[in-house]
Write an enzyme that holds these catalytic residues in place. Structure first.
Site, PDB file in Angstrom:
ATOM      1  N   HIS A  50      -8.388   4.082  -2.236  1.00 51.64           N
ATOM      2  CA  HIS A  50      -8.367   4.679  -3.210  1.00 51.64           C
ATOM      3  C   HIS A  50      -6.834   4.362  -3.915  1.00 51.64           C
ATOM      4  CE1 HIS A  50      -6.544   5.884   0.689  1.00 51.64           C
ATOM      5  NE2 HIS A  50      -4.923   5.602   0.755  1.00 51.64           N
TER       6      HIS A  50
ATOM      7  N   HIS B 128      -2.307   4.100  -4.865  1.00 52.40           N
ATOM      8  CA  HIS B 128      -1.536   4.177  -5.123  1.00 52.40           C
ATOM      9  C   HIS B 128      -0.761   4.548  -6.067  1.00 52.40           C
ATOM     10  CE1 HIS B 128      -0.591   6.204  -0.839  1.00 52.40           C
ATOM     11  NE2 HIS B 128      -2.418   5.519  -0.422  1.00 52.40           N
TER      12      HIS B 128
END
Length: 142
Positions: free
Chosen positions: A100, A102
Site C-alpha cells: 500500500h 500512504h
C-alpha cells in the site's frame, strides 16, 4: 485474494471510506488519520510488498499516484505539502503485509508526523559509493 484486512476492505467485507476505485486499485482513508486526509492506495491483487510487483502491476498502481495526490491537495487549501510513502517489510514500518501507498497531507511543521533522514555523507568516499552502485547495477534485471 488473501484473508488480510486490505483484501477484506477490497471485497467490501470491512467498511472503508472509499475515495476512488477501479479494476486495479482501491483508495480509501486510513483509519489512523496521521493528519487529516491520510489516504491509502492499495492494489486489488494481493501482493505483500514492492518486491512482489511485476512491471504491469507497478504501472497500474503507480500511474494513479499523481491523480490521488492532486485530488487530496486540492481538497483543502491548508495542505502545503505531502509525504507519499511505500513501506516494505517490518523494519521499514510496514504493519499490514498487503502492499500500500500512504498519502500524508502536511499542514504545518507542527502536525503529528515527522521523518528523520540520517546524514552519513562523511562516511562515504566516491569510491565507496561507486562500489555500492556497481553492486546494485549488477543485480538489475534488464
Amino acid at each position: 485474494m488473501e484473508d488480510c484486512i486490505f483484501c477484506k476492505i477490497i471485497r467490501n467485507e470491512i467498511p472503508s471510506t472509499t475515495i476512488y476505485e477501479d479494476d486495479y486499485v482501491k483508495v480509501f482513508l486510513d483509519i489512523s488519520q496521521v493528519t487529516p486526509g491520510h489516504t491509502l492506495l492499495v492494489p486489488k491483487v494481493h501482493v505483500p510488498d514492492i518486491f512482489a510487483y511485476d512491471e504491469t502491476l507497478a504501472a497500474q498502481v503507480f500511474s494513479r499516484v499523481p491523480k490521488i495526490a492532486k485530488a487530496i491537495k486540492a481538497s483543502d487549501p491548508n495542505i502545503v505539502a505531502m509525504n507519499i510513502a511505500n513501506n516494505n517489510g517490518e523494519l521499514a514500518y510496514q504493519s499490514v503485509f498487503h502492499s500500500h501507498i500512504h498519502f500524508v497531507p502536511r499542514y504545518s511543521k507542527k502536525d503529528d508526523f515527522w521523518i528523520h533522514w540520517g546524514d552519513h555523507t562523511d562516511q562515504y568516499t566516491p569510491e565507496k559509493l561507486q562500489t555500492i552502485a556497481d553492486n546494485i547495477k549488477a543485480h538489475l534485471e534488464v
